[in-house]
Motif scaffolding. Sequence first.
Motif, PDB file in Angstrom:
ATOM      1  N   ARG A  21      32.869  28.932  37.714  1.00 23.67           N
ATOM      2  CA  ARG A  21      32.378  27.543  37.777  1.00 23.67           C
ATOM      3  C   ARG A  21      33.222  26.639  36.894  1.00 23.67           C
ATOM      4  NH1 ARG A  21      27.361  30.323  37.512  1.00 23.67           N
ATOM      5  NH2 ARG A  21      27.042  29.718  35.330  1.00 23.67           N
ATOM      6  N   ALA A  22      33.657  27.143  35.739  1.00 23.81           N
ATOM      7  CA  ALA A  22      34.524  26.360  34.861  1.00 23.81           C
ATOM      8  C   ALA A  22      35.847  26.052  35.547  1.00 23.81           C
ATOM      9  CB  ALA A  22      34.754  27.117  33.556  1.00 23.81           C
ATOM     10  N   CYS A  23      36.401  27.023  36.264  1.00 25.34           N
ATOM     11  CA  CYS A  23      37.656  26.805  36.996  1.00 25.34           C
ATOM     12  C   CYS A  23      37.493  25.731  38.063  1.00 25.34           C
ATOM     13  CB  CYS A  23      38.121  28.110  37.639  1.00 25.34           C
ATOM     14  SG  CYS A  23      38.728  29.359  36.479  1.00 25.34           S
ATOM     15  N   ARG A  24      36.364  25.744  38.738  1.00 24.04           N
ATOM     16  CA  ARG A  24      36.121  24.725  39.767  1.00 24.04           C
ATOM     17  C   ARG A  24      36.020  23.346  39.148  1.00 24.04           C
ATOM     18  NH1 ARG A  24      32.975  29.108  41.934  1.00 24.04           N
ATOM     19  NH2 ARG A  24      33.842  29.761  43.967  1.00 24.04           N
ATOM     20  N   ARG A  25      35.481  23.261  37.947  1.00 21.23           N
ATOM     21  CA  ARG A  25      35.366  21.952  37.291  1.00 21.23           C
ATOM     22  C   ARG A  25      36.732  21.412  36.879  1.00 21.23           C
ATOM     23  NH1 ARG A  25      30.456  21.953  33.048  1.00 21.23           N
ATOM     24  NH2 ARG A  25      31.169  19.792  32.859  1.00 21.23           N
ATOM     25  N   LEU A  26      37.732  22.284  36.819  1.00 21.11           N
ATOM     26  CA  LEU A  26      39.105  21.850  36.574  1.00 21.11           C
ATOM     27  C   LEU A  26      39.839  21.526  37.877  1.00 21.11           C
ATOM     28  CD1 LEU A  26      40.692  23.990  33.695  1.00 21.11           C
ATOM     29  CD2 LEU A  26      40.413  21.529  33.808  1.00 21.11           C
ATOM     30  N   GLY A  27      39.106  21.517  38.974  1.00 19.86           N
ATOM     31  CA  GLY A  27      39.737  21.226  40.258  1.00 19.86           C
ATOM     32  C   GLY A  27      40.405  22.437  40.876  1.00 19.86           C
ATOM     33  N   GLY A  28      40.105  23.637  40.357  1.00 17.94           N
ATOM     34  CA  GLY A  28      40.748  24.839  40.854  1.00 17.94           C
ATOM     35  C   GLY A  28      40.289  25.226  42.247  1.00 17.94           C
ATOM     36  N   THR A  29      41.194  25.855  42.986  1.00 15.58           N
ATOM     37  CA  THR A  29      40.872  26.399  44.312  1.00 15.58           C
ATOM     38  C   THR A  29      40.984  27.909  44.238  1.00 15.58           C
ATOM     39  OG1 THR A  29      43.181  26.089  44.987  1.00 15.58           O
ATOM     40  CG2 THR A  29      41.618  24.351  45.550  1.00 15.58           C
ATOM     41  N   PRO A  30      40.028  28.642  44.860  1.00 17.59           N
ATOM     42  CA  PRO A  30      39.985  30.097  44.702  1.00 17.59           C
ATOM     43  C   PRO A  30      41.225  30.789  45.253  1.00 17.59           C
ATOM     44  CG  PRO A  30      37.917  29.256  45.594  1.00 17.59           C
ATOM     45  CD  PRO A  30      38.897  28.130  45.651  1.00 17.59           C
ATOM     46  N   GLU A  31      41.662  31.813  44.534  1.00 20.66           N
ATOM     47  CA  GLU A  31      42.729  32.711  44.957  1.00 20.66           C
ATOM     48  C   GLU A  31      42.213  34.144  44.791  1.00 20.66           C
ATOM     49  OE1 GLU A  31      45.878  32.153  46.001  1.00 20.66           O
ATOM     50  OE2 GLU A  31      46.088  29.984  45.712  1.00 20.66           O
ATOM     51  N   THR A  32      42.817  35.081  45.475  1.00 16.03           N
ATOM     52  CA  THR A  32      42.341  36.456  45.467  1.00 16.03           C
ATOM     53  C   THR A  32      43.083  37.279  44.413  1.00 16.03           C
ATOM     54  OG1 THR A  32      43.918  37.011  47.214  1.00 16.03           O
ATOM     55  CG2 THR A  32      41.707  36.360  47.909  1.00 16.03           C
TER      56      THR A  32
END
Length: 209
Positions: free
Chosen positions: A128-139
């Motif tokens: 969730r913290a990564c998403r708040r930085l505008g991150g997009t999921p990677e595998t």
Amino acid sequence: MATNYEKMELAARALFLQSDQQAAIARWDLRHDGDYLYFHLFSQPVKLDRRTAELLPDGPWDYPLESTVNESMAVFDLLTLSPRRPRAKGTWSSISGLGGVIGAGHDRTLSHEGDAARFAGHPEALARACRRLGGTPETKADVGFAIPVFADFRILFQFWDGDEEFPAQIKYLFDENALQYMHYETLWYVMGAAMSRLTWYYRQEQGLR
């Protein structure tokens, strides 16, 4: 007395103030006026004072821009290094694969075990913290996100949770053209800036201050 980091920031700031700001504006297509250059850093709006080179939030932030050494070093490099606008290659490389010199004993540093320990056992909050930085999921990791830094320059943040045999680990990957954006040494400042933000958001997600 100024620390070595503060001295390096002052030198980078002076270099920016002596540089051709109009060239940087054209190269990056920056919004600007007589006082500031405007852009996004880690998905958040910032403005750079054209007379003092002070980096400031451009509007309300939920992350406190208190210590700007990491951010400033990255921004000044991005705005002054290349005479032409770099282009991301779109393939990832470890920092050791980019051609810089890493001394003996850095293997543990590159796994970022100290930083990873604070996230151990809570990958959902970290995601969730990564998403708040505008991150997009990677595998290919328990938590993996491509995090925007500036324009099309991104970093890949990867986290593996620990178990009985292995401690939690973090790894950063960079675009193969990263050194067209900034000096090799500056990548460490980018990692520091990313970690400060991720820690801040993670603590919020955990209900901590």
